[in-house]
Scaffold this motif. Sequence first.
Motif, PDB file in Angstrom:
ATOM      1  N   VAL A  52       0.816  -1.102   0.017  1.00 39.19           N
ATOM      2  CA  VAL A  52       0.245   0.074   0.115  1.00 39.19           C
ATOM      3  C   VAL A  52       0.834   1.326  -0.160  1.00 39.19           C
ATOM      4  CG1 VAL A  52      -1.482   1.227   1.414  1.00 39.19           C
ATOM      5  CG2 VAL A  52      -2.010  -1.283   1.095  1.00 39.19           C
ATOM      6  N   ALA A  53       1.757   1.353   0.811  1.00 36.89           N
ATOM      7  CA  ALA A  53       2.830   2.357   0.878  1.00 36.89           C
ATOM      8  C   ALA A  53       3.443   2.635  -0.400  1.00 36.89           C
ATOM      9  CB  ALA A  53       3.676   2.307   2.163  1.00 36.89           C
ATOM     10  N   ALA A  54       4.023   1.805  -1.115  1.00 38.60           N
ATOM     11  CA  ALA A  54       4.757   1.821  -2.173  1.00 38.60           C
ATOM     12  C   ALA A  54       4.029   2.402  -3.380  1.00 38.60           C
ATOM     13  CB  ALA A  54       5.279   0.575  -2.721  1.00 38.60           C
ATOM     14  N   CYS A  55       2.653   1.861  -3.186  1.00 37.71           N
ATOM     15  CA  CYS A  55       1.676   2.495  -4.444  1.00 37.71           C
ATOM     16  C   CYS A  55       1.297   3.846  -4.223  1.00 37.71           C
ATOM     17  CB  CYS A  55       0.234   1.459  -4.503  1.00 37.71           C
ATOM     18  SG  CYS A  55       0.555   0.085  -5.049  1.00 37.71           S
ATOM     19  N   GLN A  56       0.967   4.088  -2.772  1.00 43.51           N
ATOM     20  CA  GLN A  56       0.474   5.623  -2.367  1.00 43.51           C
ATOM     21  C   GLN A  56       1.688   6.620  -2.692  1.00 43.51           C
ATOM     22  OE1 GLN A  56      -0.465   5.001   1.959  1.00 43.51           O
ATOM     23  NE2 GLN A  56      -2.593   4.683   1.385  1.00 43.51           N
ATOM     24  N   GLN A  57       2.838   6.113  -2.458  1.00 37.70           N
ATOM     25  CA  GLN A  57       4.138   7.219  -2.671  1.00 37.70           C
ATOM     26  C   GLN A  57       4.329   7.651  -4.442  1.00 37.70           C
ATOM     27  OE1 GLN A  57       7.682   4.894  -1.304  1.00 37.70           O
ATOM     28  NE2 GLN A  57       6.911   5.152   0.914  1.00 37.70           N
ATOM     29  N   ARG A  58       3.680   6.696  -4.973  1.00 38.01           N
ATOM     30  CA  ARG A  58       3.734   6.827  -6.482  1.00 38.01           C
ATOM     31  C   ARG A  58       2.479   7.253  -6.986  1.00 38.01           C
ATOM     32  NH1 ARG A  58       7.153   3.297  -4.630  1.00 38.01           N
ATOM     33  NH2 ARG A  58       9.298   2.989  -5.491  1.00 38.01           N
ATOM     34  N   SER A  59       1.354   7.594  -6.134  1.00 39.41           N
ATOM     35  CA  SER A  59      -0.185   7.824  -6.749  1.00 39.41           C
ATOM     36  C   SER A  59      -0.679   6.686  -7.433  1.00 39.41           C
ATOM     37  CB  SER A  59       0.020   9.094  -7.434  1.00 39.41           C
ATOM     38  OG  SER A  59       0.465  10.230  -6.496  1.00 39.41           O
ATOM     39  N   ILE A  60      -0.240   5.541  -7.072  1.00 37.43           N
ATOM     40  CA  ILE A  60      -0.848   4.488  -8.026  1.00 37.43           C
ATOM     41  C   ILE A  60      -1.986   3.862  -7.308  1.00 37.43           C
ATOM     42  CG2 ILE A  60      -0.229   2.033  -8.872  1.00 37.43           C
ATOM     43  CD1 ILE A  60       2.639   3.088  -9.513  1.00 37.43           C
ATOM     44  N   GLU A  61      -3.170   3.597  -7.879  1.00 33.38           N
ATOM     45  CA  GLU A  61      -4.182   2.839  -7.350  1.00 33.38           C
ATOM     46  C   GLU A  61      -3.902   1.419  -6.980  1.00 33.38           C
ATOM     47  OE1 GLU A  61      -7.503   3.491  -9.781  1.00 33.38           O
ATOM     48  OE2 GLU A  61      -7.966   5.536  -9.078  1.00 33.38           O
ATOM     49  N   TRP A  62      -4.396   0.931  -5.840  1.00 30.23           N
ATOM     50  CA  TRP A  62      -4.214  -0.541  -5.501  1.00 30.23           C
ATOM     51  C   TRP A  62      -5.418  -1.237  -4.814  1.00 30.23           C
ATOM     52  CZ3 TRP A  62      -5.616  -1.454  -0.372  1.00 30.23           C
ATOM     53  CH2 TRP A  62      -5.755  -0.294   0.371  1.00 30.23           C
ATOM     54  N   THR A  63      -5.428  -2.582  -5.184  1.00 32.30           N
ATOM     55  CA  THR A  63      -6.404  -3.325  -4.519  1.00 32.30           C
ATOM     56  C   THR A  63      -5.844  -4.883  -3.857  1.00 32.30           C
ATOM     57  OG1 THR A  63      -8.129  -2.477  -6.191  1.00 32.30           O
ATOM     58  CG2 THR A  63      -8.729  -4.666  -4.925  1.00 32.30           C
ATOM     59  N   ILE A  64      -6.058  -4.894  -2.841  1.00 32.26           N
ATOM     60  CA  ILE A  64      -5.675  -6.176  -2.215  1.00 32.26           C
ATOM     61  C   ILE A  64      -6.831  -7.092  -1.895  1.00 32.26           C
ATOM     62  CG2 ILE A  64      -4.549  -7.175  -0.127  1.00 32.26           C
ATOM     63  CD1 ILE A  64      -2.559  -4.933  -0.030  1.00 32.26           C
ATOM     64  N   LEU A  65      -6.515  -8.342  -2.480  1.00 30.76           N
ATOM     65  CA  LEU A  65      -7.678  -9.324  -2.306  1.00 30.76           C
ATOM     66  C   LEU A  65      -7.271 -10.561  -1.301  1.00 30.76           C
ATOM     67  CD1 LEU A  65      -8.483  -9.717  -6.207  1.00 30.76           C
ATOM     68  CD2 LEU A  65      -9.662  -8.185  -4.538  1.00 30.76           C
ATOM     69  N   ARG A  66      -8.278 -10.847  -0.479  1.00 27.93           N
ATOM     70  CA  ARG A  66      -7.762 -11.814   0.447  1.00 27.93           C
ATOM     71  C   ARG A  66      -8.810 -12.971   0.322  1.00 27.93           C
ATOM     72  NH1 ARG A  66      -7.950  -7.023   5.462  1.00 27.93           N
ATOM     73  NH2 ARG A  66      -5.680  -6.635   5.360  1.00 27.93           N
TER      74      ARG A  66
END
Length: 296
Positions: A125-139
Amino acid sequence: MGGGADGASAVIGGNGVVGSYIVGHLARQGKLVFALSRSKRERSEGEWIRADLLEPNTLILPTFSTLYCTANAVLLADALPYLLNPSVKRVVAFSSTSVFTKQDTEVAAEKELIRQLLAAEQKIVAACQQRSIEWTILRPTLIYDEGRDSNITPLSQLIRRFRFMPLVGGAPGLRQPVHAEDLAVGAIAAAASHAAANKFYSLGGSETLSYREMIGRIFDALHLQRRLIPLPSWLWRAGFGLAQPLFPGSNVAMGIRMMRDMTFDCTPAARDFGWSPRAFHPIFDQSSVRLLSRES
């Protein structure tokens, strides 16, 4: 290696149980898809690229806009900065509902794995936020794909071999087994959904059933009479050391969890990207049976 393109996707774990379905579905939709894995597999779908997350500095990838990762999220967390080129718009990564169901495990190795997995999620999440990239984590919950998975398939192998299954405490704990292909379809839908950006989702199958019934349906799929042997938990603990060679890869906690509910609310996924998985009715066709026979 072919050139990249806007709208292209990269799938880490492209030869895996879920990843191979993602590659197949994207390719059949006419999308450019790169299948990343450590070993090459002959395939007519997608373009294969050798990639090892343990050696992220060696990765040389074409441009792509969506990154899917079905491999170990712990490995992805460390490699992600090497993968996020300026063209990436969305990351869809797989984790596990084990971060909830195994938090109180008595097995030290499981406890450490959950700690690492939770830390990896936050690092992604942090790596994506730092680059303004949207993320989705599926569990996902308990993943299956007849003849290929590490959950239902090993159970079916034991059932084929011994023709019975011990169930700790009668195994009343509730489960939501989910098919690998449904997870692939869900991942693609999540990547395309603005509503699913920057969120976590638990993904289970459409059916909630007891562990006992789940095992019973494996017997049914193998065309075998159900022989379910209830064991008190104290007997399971006392005799596990002797029985462990018959159940490779198992531990005491796995048996105890047969008595616990492990279910999750999938309503947010249904609302945000149309999550609609199948019910649990495994089908062991001839190809699945051949796989089971070789591995038994």
